[in-house]
Every structure is written in structure tokens, then in C-alpha cells.
Design a protein around this motif. Structure first.
Motif, short mmCIF file in Angstrom:
data_model
loop_
_atom_site.label_atom_id
_atom_site.label_comp_id
_atom_site.label_asym_id
_atom_site.label_seq_id
_atom_site.Cartn_x
_atom_site.Cartn_y
_atom_site.Cartn_z
N ASP A 1 -6.69 46.94 -75.27
CA ASP A 1 -7.66 47.28 -74.23
C ASP A 1 -8.22 46.02 -73.58
N VAL A 4 -3.67 49.68 -65.23
CA VAL A 4 -4.19 50.96 -65.73
C VAL A 4 -4.99 51.60 -64.61
N THR A 47 -1.58 49.60 -77.75
CA THR A 47 -2.45 49.40 -76.59
C THR A 47 -3.48 48.31 -76.87
N GLU A 83 -3.93 46.52 -69.05
CA GLU A 83 -3.85 46.69 -70.50
C GLU A 83 -2.70 45.83 -71.00
#
Ligand SMILES: O=c1ccn([C@H]2C[C@H](O)[C@@H](COP(=O)(O)OP(=O)(O)OP(=O)(O)O)O2)c(=O)[nH]1
Ligand SMILES: [Mg+2]
Length: 153
Positions: A92, A127, A90, A67
Motif C-alpha cells: 500500500d 490504483v 499488495t 501500489e
């Protein structure tokens, strides 16, 4: 360290053309500075308590399993009270829109940002893929339900 850095494909949108790509400023830097892809000659003025999604002009393809974290720069936070409202933001792995930095001015003075200014830093982090499994009984621990200051101040 001989590890090769993780290669991340990145596209620069037309309004970001000419701006430097984020990269570590020193060998040991965790973050790569993101710069504001604001229009030339049109600085952004953030009044106290104001916030804005500041464009970076970048679209990236972070590999699955990683991430991007958008974090504040400490100098801006200390000197101006300028921080990232959703820190760490964040990014993605499957996001293909423009990376934006949600800045908020927590200082007492207006902050003016120009095109090309380094506004935040991007940290790429692994992640763990996880899922929640519903169970009837959850295991006990010494802490139990203690939290929110249960160990003292
Ligand atoms: O600081 C940020 C945070 C997010 N994003 C982009 C990338 C991320 O993959 C996407 C979604 O972010 P998030 O999940 O935090 O926002 P949301 O409000 O839950 O939106 P969504 O419903 O699209 O997931 O927005 C940014 O560009 N900057
Ligand atoms: Mg989301």
C-alpha cells in the motif's frame, strides 16, 4: 519513450545495507527484482510446502495513487516451484514497514535461498480510487449472473 520514471523514496534497513536496490533489469522490464536481505552465511531452507516472509531490507514511500505488486519470478516458479503465496502481494502507498516477500515452495525439493538472491519482482501500478455506493437496483447486462464457466470451458 521520454517519460520520466516515477521516483519512489526508499530506505535500506541495516540488514539490507550493501544489497543492490531493485531496478528494472532491461529497458522494458515491468518489474524490479527484489533480493533477499537474509543474514550473510545463514541461508533460508524452504522445505516442500513451507512458506516464509522473506525480508527485503526495504521501506518505501509509494506515492498515493499507486501500489506495489509483489510477483513471482517465472524462472524460480518453473525450475523450483517457488512462488509468492499471496501473489500479487499488495504494498500500500501508506505502508512504511519493511517490504517482505511471502514465498512458498510448491516444488518437490527443498529450496535454499542465500542473501542477495533475487526472489520476486516488484511492479508499481496505478490504483483507481473508488468507493462502493449502495443502491436498490443494479443495472442489467447480457451476462447477468452467469459466471464460473458459464461461457463454456
Ligand atoms: O506481500 C506482501 C504483502 C503485504 N505487505 C505489507 C505491505 C502492505 O501494505 C501491508 C498489508 O498488506 P495486506 O493488506 O495484503 O495484508 P493484511 O493481511 O490485509 O494486513 P493489514 O490488516 O495490515 O492490511 O503488508 C508486504 O510487505 N508484502
Ligand atoms: Mg489489508
Amino acid at each position: 519513450m521520454t517519460d520520466q520514471p516515477l521516483a519512489i523514496p526508499v530506505q535500506q534497513l541495516p540488514h539490507g545495507a550493501g544489497l543492490p536496490l531493485p531496478r528494472a533489469q532491461t529497458a522494458g522490464s515491468a518489474g524490479m527484482d527484489l533480493v533477499a536481505a537474509l543474514p550473510e552465511g545463514e541461508p533460508l531452507v524452504l522445505a516442500p510446502r513451507a512458506r516464509a516472509a522473506v525480508p527485503t531490507g526495504l521501506v518505501m514511500a509509494i506515492p498515493m495513487g499507486f501500489e506495489g505488486q509483489v510477483r513471482p519470478r517465472s524462472g524460480l516458479a518453473l525450475k523450483h516451484g517457488l512462488t509468492v503465496a499471496n501473489a500479487p502481494g499488495t504494498i500500500d502507498a501508506d505502508y512504511r514497514g519493511e517490504v517482505k516477500v511471502i514465498l512458498i515452495n510448491l516444488g518437490e525439493e527443498a529450496v535454499t535461498l542465500a542473501r542477495g538472491e533475487r526472489i520476486a519482482q516488484l511492479v508499481i501500478a496505478p490504483v483507481t480510487s473508488a468507493r462502493l455506493d449502495l443502491v436498490d437496483l443494479i443495472g442489467e447486462t447480457g451476462r447477468g449472473a452467469g459466471g464460473f464457466g458459464s461461457t463454456g470451458r
